[in-house]
Design a protein around this motif. Structure first.
Motif, PDB file in Angstrom:
ATOM      1  N   GLY A 327      -8.055   1.477   4.636  1.00  0.00           N
ATOM      2  CA  GLY A 327      -8.610   0.469   3.737  1.00  0.00           C
ATOM      3  C   GLY A 327      -7.547  -0.276   2.955  1.00  0.00           C
ATOM      4  O   GLY A 327      -7.735  -1.462   2.605  1.00  0.00           O
ATOM      5  N   LEU A 328      -6.430   0.351   2.693  1.00  0.00           N
ATOM      6  CA  LEU A 328      -5.351  -0.299   1.948  1.00  0.00           C
ATOM      7  C   LEU A 328      -4.689  -1.411   2.756  1.00  0.00           C
ATOM      8  O   LEU A 328      -3.971  -2.254   2.200  1.00  0.00           O
ATOM      9  CB  LEU A 328      -4.301   0.743   1.548  1.00  0.00           C
ATOM     10  N   ALA A 329      -4.919  -1.442   4.062  1.00  0.00           N
ATOM     11  CA  ALA A 329      -4.331  -2.486   4.909  1.00  0.00           C
ATOM     12  C   ALA A 329      -5.150  -3.771   4.908  1.00  0.00           C
ATOM     13  O   ALA A 329      -4.690  -4.781   5.452  1.00  0.00           O
ATOM     14  CB  ALA A 329      -4.175  -1.968   6.343  1.00  0.00           C
ATOM     15  N   PHE A 330      -6.319  -3.755   4.322  1.00  0.00           N
ATOM     16  CA  PHE A 330      -7.161  -4.963   4.277  1.00  0.00           C
ATOM     17  C   PHE A 330      -6.815  -5.749   3.020  1.00  0.00           C
ATOM     18  O   PHE A 330      -7.006  -5.270   1.900  1.00  0.00           O
ATOM     19  CB  PHE A 330      -8.637  -4.584   4.288  1.00  0.00           C
ATOM     20  N   ASP A 331      -6.304  -6.951   3.194  1.00  0.00           N
ATOM     21  CA  ASP A 331      -5.864  -7.795   2.078  1.00  0.00           C
ATOM     22  C   ASP A 331      -6.954  -8.819   1.777  1.00  0.00           C
ATOM     23  O   ASP A 331      -6.944  -9.936   2.307  1.00  0.00           O
ATOM     24  CB  ASP A 331      -4.547  -8.480   2.431  1.00  0.00           C
ATOM     25  N   ASN A 398       1.566  -7.500   1.299  1.00  0.00           N
ATOM     26  CA  ASN A 398       0.745  -6.335   0.979  1.00  0.00           C
ATOM     27  C   ASN A 398       1.595  -5.067   0.956  1.00  0.00           C
ATOM     28  O   ASN A 398       1.108  -3.968   1.192  1.00  0.00           O
ATOM     29  CB  ASN A 398      -0.381  -6.208   2.026  1.00  0.00           C
ATOM     30  N   ARG A 399       2.890  -5.224   0.664  1.00  0.00           N
ATOM     31  CA  ARG A 399       3.836  -4.127   0.844  1.00  0.00           C
ATOM     32  C   ARG A 399       3.491  -2.895   0.014  1.00  0.00           C
ATOM     33  O   ARG A 399       3.541  -1.770   0.496  1.00  0.00           O
ATOM     34  CB  ARG A 399       5.246  -4.618   0.499  1.00  0.00           C
ATOM     35  N   GLU A 400       3.123  -3.096  -1.262  1.00  0.00           N
ATOM     36  CA  GLU A 400       2.888  -1.940  -2.129  1.00  0.00           C
ATOM     37  C   GLU A 400       1.692  -1.117  -1.646  1.00  0.00           C
ATOM     38  O   GLU A 400       1.734   0.120  -1.641  1.00  0.00           O
ATOM     39  CB  GLU A 400       2.667  -2.404  -3.565  1.00  0.00           C
ATOM     40  N   ASN A 401       0.621  -1.779  -1.230  1.00  0.00           N
ATOM     41  CA  ASN A 401      -0.536  -1.041  -0.713  1.00  0.00           C
ATOM     42  C   ASN A 401      -0.198  -0.309   0.583  1.00  0.00           C
ATOM     43  O   ASN A 401      -0.684   0.805   0.829  1.00  0.00           O
ATOM     44  CB  ASN A 401      -1.710  -1.992  -0.481  1.00  0.00           C
ATOM     45  N   LEU A 402       0.641  -0.927   1.428  1.00  0.00           N
ATOM     46  CA  LEU A 402       1.024  -0.265   2.676  1.00  0.00           C
ATOM     47  C   LEU A 402       1.904   0.953   2.406  1.00  0.00           C
ATOM     48  O   LEU A 402       1.804   1.963   3.122  1.00  0.00           O
ATOM     49  CB  LEU A 402       1.729  -1.258   3.600  1.00  0.00           C
ATOM     50  N   ARG A 403       2.749   0.886   1.394  1.00  0.00           N
ATOM     51  CA  ARG A 403       3.532   2.066   1.028  1.00  0.00           C
ATOM     52  C   ARG A 403       2.618   3.213   0.605  1.00  0.00           C
ATOM     53  O   ARG A 403       2.825   4.373   0.975  1.00  0.00           O
ATOM     54  CB  ARG A 403       4.490   1.712  -0.112  1.00  0.00           C
ATOM     55  N   LYS A 404       1.620   2.889  -0.220  1.00  0.00           N
ATOM     56  CA  LYS A 404       0.672   3.923  -0.644  1.00  0.00           C
ATOM     57  C   LYS A 404      -0.075   4.488   0.556  1.00  0.00           C
ATOM     58  O   LYS A 404      -0.309   5.713   0.641  1.00  0.00           O
ATOM     59  CB  LYS A 404      -0.313   3.332  -1.655  1.00  0.00           C
ATOM     60  N   ALA A 405      -0.432   3.615   1.511  1.00  0.00           N
ATOM     61  CA  ALA A 405      -1.131   4.073   2.710  1.00  0.00           C
ATOM     62  C   ALA A 405      -0.282   5.060   3.500  1.00  0.00           C
ATOM     63  O   ALA A 405      -0.780   6.086   3.988  1.00  0.00           O
ATOM     64  CB  ALA A 405      -1.508   2.875   3.580  1.00  0.00           C
ATOM     65  N   LEU A 406       1.014   4.770   3.640  1.00  0.00           N
ATOM     66  CA  LEU A 406       1.887   5.687   4.387  1.00  0.00           C
ATOM     67  C   LEU A 406       1.996   7.041   3.702  1.00  0.00           C
ATOM     68  O   LEU A 406       2.041   8.082   4.361  1.00  0.00           O
ATOM     69  CB  LEU A 406       3.271   5.051   4.550  1.00  0.00           C
ATOM     70  N   ARG A 407       2.026   7.048   2.365  1.00  0.00           N
ATOM     71  CA  ARG A 407       2.063   8.333   1.650  1.00  0.00           C
ATOM     72  C   ARG A 407       0.799   9.146   1.941  1.00  0.00           C
ATOM     73  O   ARG A 407       0.868  10.356   2.190  1.00  0.00           O
ATOM     74  CB  ARG A 407       2.209   8.089   0.146  1.00  0.00           C
ATOM     75  N   LEU A 408      -0.350   8.494   1.911  1.00  0.00           N
ATOM     76  CA  LEU A 408      -1.608   9.192   2.204  1.00  0.00           C
ATOM     77  C   LEU A 408      -1.622   9.720   3.630  1.00  0.00           C
ATOM     78  O   LEU A 408      -2.081  10.845   3.889  1.00  0.00           O
ATOM     79  CB  LEU A 408      -2.787   8.234   1.985  1.00  0.00           C
TER      80      LEU A 408
END
Length: 608
Positions: A327-331, A398-408
């Motif tokens: 879901g974090l990948a949807f901008d 959308n870099r910051e959300n994608l970073r959070k997605a990778l952590r998850l």
């Protein structure tokens, strides 16, 4: 002095139910006994003319009550229900086939007395036998959703030539069940016993409604005509409605082709759900000369949730962290600005548009009391954080959300190897299909897929025709797709079909996600058995919060009205319904129609 033997007490007299003309979920009835018509109609509206509408895909059936086949557009106009819902009250129903409705205070049963004048199109009376047979047939042979929807009906019985009673097996009060039974479509037993019920087919059925099928071109068009001697024409619930002599549905392969056909005068009216088409598609002589009108109806759309849904039957989506990461990948902010002309707002609730039902802030009071027993089975964030869908600045970065997605994803056991997201334990790659019902959906899905690719996820887009799409949805044969759930202002038993564990295994159910969660099931029962409005609101907020924090879908967007384009031949009452538009209370203005018809050949050429 003692009470005379054999006479009822005052208490028993007070609690004895009385036949009524209407029933509501909570509170008062707006329209009293003997009312003449609904407020949003014109009782003097002229009858006549033709309404042509569009439909997508194809059809191969005149039976909308079974799982097999694609039912024809407008077929619901052939049949009637026991009651009809008012469109300017939260949830009230008035007698249609039923003249009276009777239910006790605990709502453990409901009884209907049919109107003596109710007739099928072949002239035979509508009977209590028809009602009982319909109920039993829908449960035993109809679409699987009926078994779930009527699960708490213990008995359906005939109580007289025109009387029928449904007894419920619920423990506690289920205030909605009597209203649900009023929505039962009543079918002619004699006709279906001759023609069969379970197989789709194109034999025009007999009904009791305002229209009958008179012509069709299989898969391409269907035409219905108003029944001139319709038994129900002068009922208060029908007066001023069903004004067109003919209703026709024309089928098109996709929405863009349909738009060109509309501008060419092939059909009359169109509700537009695409911001791009609304902003740029309505061009040409008919629009420029005012023959086609565009306006936004000031009717608030019903509460709804819409989004890219995950099929939990697929193992890769069973981890909540994976769903959250995707879901974090949807901008949304970039998509709204770049693709949708800034016309939308993000959906933030499963009851978006109903502020009294949507979760807000942190859980407290009655809502918290419902959630507290399940604390150990719920994510801690649900109690500690306020849910918000992810946001960006709309720049496309959308870099910051994608970073959070990778952590998850790393926490869930996935890591990127050679630019491919791979499950550490099995070596499986993260890849899935996004199923679309039209190529038009690719415009929004492609940037989403591109962002997923930056996470090492391969998301393939596949658009299929509407019939194939529906078949796949009925079988839950998808990875990710778009779905939508419209909510009423008074949610109830339908929530079982939306999110209940039992529905997850029923083909064709609305639990397309496949949610099977005892917490969700318990909260649904709290909604269904809510004794008053306050309890209903608390239960809806609790369910909303649990679903949101489950990350079962990627929320989409909505707006605040209905976009309507139409050839300028219609008229309607100054008073509009508050719930949804009612095209069948509109009528054709003869002067406007002559003006439009006289100029159509000068401005429009039919598309190939």
């Amino acid at each position: 002095m003692g009470m005379a033997m054999g006479l009822p007490s005052l208490r028993s007299l007070a609690s004895e139910p009385a036949p009524a003309h209407a029933i509501s979920m909570y509170g008062d009835i707006k329209y009293p006994p003997g009312f003449e018509h609904f407020d949003w109609v014109n009782p003097e509206a002229p009858k006549g003319g033709t309404l042509v509408q569009s439909a997508l895909g194809s059809f191969d059936s005149f039976n909308p009550y079974i799982l097999r086949g694609q039912p024809a557009g407008g077929i619901g106009l052939v049949f009637e229900t026991l009651t009809v819902q008012s469109l300017d009250e939260p949830f009230s129903e008035y007698g249609l086939l039923a003249e009276t409705i009777e239910t006790p205070e605990d709502r453990s049963w409901v009884a209907y007395e049919l109107r003596a004048e109710a007739r099928w199109h072949d002239g035979r009376p509508v009977t209590a036998d028809d009602v009982v047979w319909t109920f039993q047939t829908l449960v035993e042979k109809g679409h699987p959703r009926f078994r779930a929807y009527y699960a708490n009906v213990a008995k359906a019985e005939k109580t007289g030539e025109r009387g029928v009673r449904f007894t419920f097996d619920t423990t506690g009060v289920n205030r909605e069940l009597p209203l649900i039974m009023g929505q039962l479509p009543v079918l002619p037993r004699h006709w279906y016993e001759e023609h069969g019920f379970e197989k789709p087919g194109l034999v025009p059925p007999v009904g009791s409604g305002p229209y009958r099928v008179v012509a069709f071109d299989a898969g391409r068009s269907v035409e219905l005509e108003r029944v001139k001697d319709w038994w129900g024409a002068d009922l208060p619930v029908n007066r001023g409605r069903y004004n067109y002599d003919t209703v026709r549905f024309e089928y098109y392969r996709d929405l863009d082709v349909a738009l060109e056909a509309f501008k060419a005068g092939r059909f009359d009216i169109r509700f537009e759900n695409s911001a791009k088409r609304w902003a740029t598609g309505y061009t040409g002589p008919a629009v420029e000369q005012g023959l086609i009108k565009k306006e936004k109806l000031p009717i608030r759309p019903p509460a709804r949730m819409q989004g890219y849904i995950f099929n939990l039957r697929r193992p890769i989506f069973r981890d909540r962290r994976v769903r959250q990461a995707i879901g974090l990948a949807f901008d949304f902010e970039w998509s709204n600005k770049a693709l949708m002309y800034g016309q939308y707002e993000r959906i933030r609730s499963y009851f978006h548009g109903e502020p009294d039902l949507a979760a807000k802030g942190l859980p407290e009071g009655a809502e918290l009391a419902l959630l507290e027993p399940w604390r150990d089975q719920l994510p801690a964030e649900l109690f500690e954080d306020i849910y918000e869908p992810p946001e960006t600045d709309g720049s496309g970065n959308n870099r910051e959300n994608l970073r959070k997605a990778l952590r998850l994803l790393r926490e869930a056991g996935w890591q990127v190897k050679d630019n491919v997201l791979t499950e550490v334990s099995s070596g499986a790659r993260m890849e899935f299909e996004i199923l679309l019902d039209s190529p038009a959906g690719e415009r929004l899905a492609l940037p989403f897929a591109q962002n997923l690719e930056r996470l090492g996820i391969k998301a393939r887009l596949r658009a299929v025709d509407p019939a194939q799409y529906q078949n796949r949805m009925d079988r839950f044969d998808f990875d990710v797709t778009t779905d939508i759930w419209a909510q009423s202002g008074s949610p109830g038993n339908e929530q079982r079909d939306f999110w209940g564990s039992a529905a997850a295994q029923i083909p064709g159910s609305r639990n397309t996600i496949g949610i099977q969660d005892p917490v969700v099931d318990a909260l649904i029962e709290n909604i269904i058995r809510a004794p008053d409005r306050a309890a209903l609101e608390a239960a809806c907020k609790a369910l909303d919060r649990v679903l949101l924090w489950g990350f079962y879908l990627v929320p989409h967007f909505t707006d605040d009205g209905y976009r309507l384009a139409y050839w300028d031949k219609f008229a309607w009452s100054e008073i509009l319904p508050t719930e949804v538009p009612d095209l069948y209370s509109w009528w054709i203005d003869p002067d406007k129609e002559r003006h439009v018809t006289g100029r159509k050949p000068d401005v429009a050429q039919a598309p190939n």
